[in-house]
Scaffold this motif. Structure first.
Motif, PDB file in Angstrom:
ATOM      1  N   MET A 179       0.834  -1.192   0.000  1.00 43.47           N
ATOM      2  CA  MET A 179       0.000   0.000   0.000  1.00 43.47           C
ATOM      3  C   MET A 179       0.875   1.250   0.000  1.00 43.47           C
ATOM      4  O   MET A 179       1.900   1.297   0.679  1.00 43.47           O
ATOM      5  N   ASP A 180       0.466   2.237  -0.751  1.00 43.51           N
ATOM      6  CA  ASP A 180       1.193   3.507  -0.822  1.00 43.51           C
ATOM      7  C   ASP A 180       0.669   4.421   0.279  1.00 43.51           C
ATOM      8  O   ASP A 180      -0.416   4.996   0.168  1.00 43.51           O
ATOM      9  N   TYR A 181       1.446   4.569   1.338  1.00 44.77           N
ATOM     10  CA  TYR A 181       0.992   5.350   2.487  1.00 44.77           C
ATOM     11  C   TYR A 181       1.202   6.848   2.301  1.00 44.77           C
ATOM     12  O   TYR A 181       0.945   7.622   3.234  1.00 44.77           O
ATOM     13  N   THR A 182       1.666   7.266   1.127  1.00 43.73           N
ATOM     14  CA  THR A 182       1.695   8.704   0.832  1.00 43.73           C
ATOM     15  C   THR A 182       0.368   9.169   0.237  1.00 43.73           C
ATOM     16  O   THR A 182       0.130  10.377   0.134  1.00 43.73           O
ATOM     17  N   ARG A 183      -0.480   8.235  -0.146  1.00 43.46           N
ATOM     18  CA  ARG A 183      -1.754   8.569  -0.779  1.00 43.46           C
ATOM     19  C   ARG A 183      -2.875   8.601   0.262  1.00 43.46           C
ATOM     20  O   ARG A 183      -2.908   7.777   1.177  1.00 43.46           O
ATOM     21  N   HIS A 184      -3.763   9.556   0.098  1.00 41.32           N
ATOM     22  CA  HIS A 184      -4.885   9.661   1.017  1.00 41.32           C
ATOM     23  C   HIS A 184      -5.851   8.503   0.847  1.00 41.32           C
ATOM     24  O   HIS A 184      -6.043   7.968  -0.252  1.00 41.32           O
ATOM     25  N   THR A 185      -6.462   8.120   1.942  1.00 41.73           N
ATOM     26  CA  THR A 185      -7.621   7.230   1.928  1.00 41.73           C
ATOM     27  C   THR A 185      -8.863   8.126   2.021  1.00 41.73           C
ATOM     28  O   THR A 185      -8.751   9.338   2.276  1.00 41.73           O
ATOM     29  N   PRO A 186     -10.060   7.576   1.850  1.00 40.01           N
ATOM     30  CA  PRO A 186     -11.252   8.410   2.036  1.00 40.01           C
ATOM     31  C   PRO A 186     -11.327   9.038   3.429  1.00 40.01           C
ATOM     32  O   PRO A 186     -11.921  10.098   3.595  1.00 40.01           O
ATOM     33  N   TYR A 187     -10.688   8.410   4.412  1.00 45.65           N
ATOM     34  CA  TYR A 187     -10.757   8.907   5.784  1.00 45.65           C
ATOM     35  C   TYR A 187      -9.766  10.039   6.033  1.00 45.65           C
ATOM     36  O   TYR A 187     -10.065  10.988   6.765  1.00 45.65           O
ATOM     37  N   SER A 188      -8.586   9.959   5.450  1.00 47.51           N
ATOM     38  CA  SER A 188      -7.565  10.988   5.674  1.00 47.51           C
ATOM     39  C   SER A 188      -7.655  12.146   4.682  1.00 47.51           C
ATOM     40  O   SER A 188      -7.029  13.192   4.891  1.00 47.51           O
ATOM     41  N   ASP A 189      -8.412  11.993   3.631  1.00 46.52           N
ATOM     42  CA  ASP A 189      -8.501  13.011   2.581  1.00 46.52           C
ATOM     43  C   ASP A 189      -9.168  14.285   3.116  1.00 46.52           C
ATOM     44  O   ASP A 189     -10.312  14.240   3.578  1.00 46.52           O
TER      45      ASP A 189
END
Length: 291
Positions: free
Chosen positions: A1-11
């Motif tokens: 998983m790319d942890y530099t990319r936002h998830t719907p929760y962190s966006d």
């Protein structure tokens, strides 16, 4: 998983520009976050009604919306205590993760138990961690740095915080008393079943589903009347992945993706600490729905 990319929760969504002016150093970021959020149980204010319901703000975009409606100023401007958004440890951690991802830094939330709030007790807790190019660095975003903690809150060493998977394996080995792990020493929400549910939460957060601590789905339960072997296997994979085992990380991701009992579906059950009866939320529409 790319942890530099936002998830719907962190966006941060429509509030992304607010993150542009945030500090880039960890102490500076955590100081800003502590001015945005106040813990709903430990902040010295008794929240009720709509203010208490702020603890169910599952998405960073929603947290920022509440803050901006109330304060309407840059995030770096200090908020009065009573003007901060009511939340919990998960919200402090997720806001830090959101800020770091916005800056292109790999970051994620970690689910487990902290031994440093009350002697002899292990509170359920969420911290953040980021990758500094060499290793994952664990950060406590909720508390002020202070000598009495006995460790650097911006680089937590092994021991004060243990992942849910580590605690589960210790419980299964008979090494800990599970009744010393839970929400609070004054509450009955504790024990082996509670630790087990947090293993599921840990797997979800690791895979980008950074849900509330009181969300429920799949194989979660309030007892241990089931085959515990799959939980043992899941916890072992989580610990191995934390220790850098790439094969374990891949197997864990594949299992999480394929097993509907392990990951949340579109609708989850919310057991809110506000005292409202359990209800369902559609994660796609972000709306409460009928059973």
């Amino acid at each position: 998983m790319d942890y530099t990319r936002h998830t719907p929760y962190s966006d941060p969504g429509r509030y992304a520009a607010l993150l542009d002016e945030l500090p880039t150093d960890i102490p500076g970021l955590t100081a800003v976050i502590r001015s945005l959020v106040i813990h709903y149980r430990g902040g010295g204010i008794e929240f009720t009604g709509e203010r208490l319901e702020e603890v169910n703000n599952r998405w960073v975009e929603t947290i920022l919306a509440v803050d901006q409606q109330r304060n309407g100023c840059p995030l770096t401007e200090p908020r009065k205590l009573e003007d901060r958004v009511a939340g919990c440890c998960r919200d402090f951690a997720l806001l830090l993760v959101a800020a770091l991802r916005h800056q292109g830094v790999p970051a994620r939330t970690r689910i487990g138990f902290a031994s440093y709030f009350v002697p002899g007790w292990n509170h359920d807790h969420v911290i953040a961690e980021y990758h500094n190019g060499e290793r994952w660095v664990r950060v406590e975003a909720q508390i002020e740095p202070a000598e009495h903690w006995g460790f650097d809150v911006h680089d937590i060493p092994p021991g004060p915080f243990r992942s849910a998977a580590e605690v589960w394996l210790a419980f299964r080995a008979g090494e800990i008393d599970p009744d010393l792990y839970g929400v609070d020493p004054s509450l009955p929400i504790r024990g082996g079943w509670f630790i087990r549910d947090y293993v599921f939460l840990q797997a979800a957060h690791l895979n980008g589903d950074e849900l509330l601590l009181w969300d429920g789905w799949g194989a979660m339960a309030d007892d241990l009347e089931m085959d515990l072997t799959p939980t043992d296997e899941l916890a072992a994979l989580l610990v191995a992945a934390d220790n850098g085992d790439e094969a374990a990380a891949t197997k864990l991701h594949d299992w999480y993706t394929a097993d509907p009992d392990l990951r949340p579906g579109q609708k989850i059950m919310v057991h809110s600490p506000t005292g409202t009866p359990p209800y369902r939320v559609d994660l796609a529409t972000r709306q409460q729905v009928a059973d």
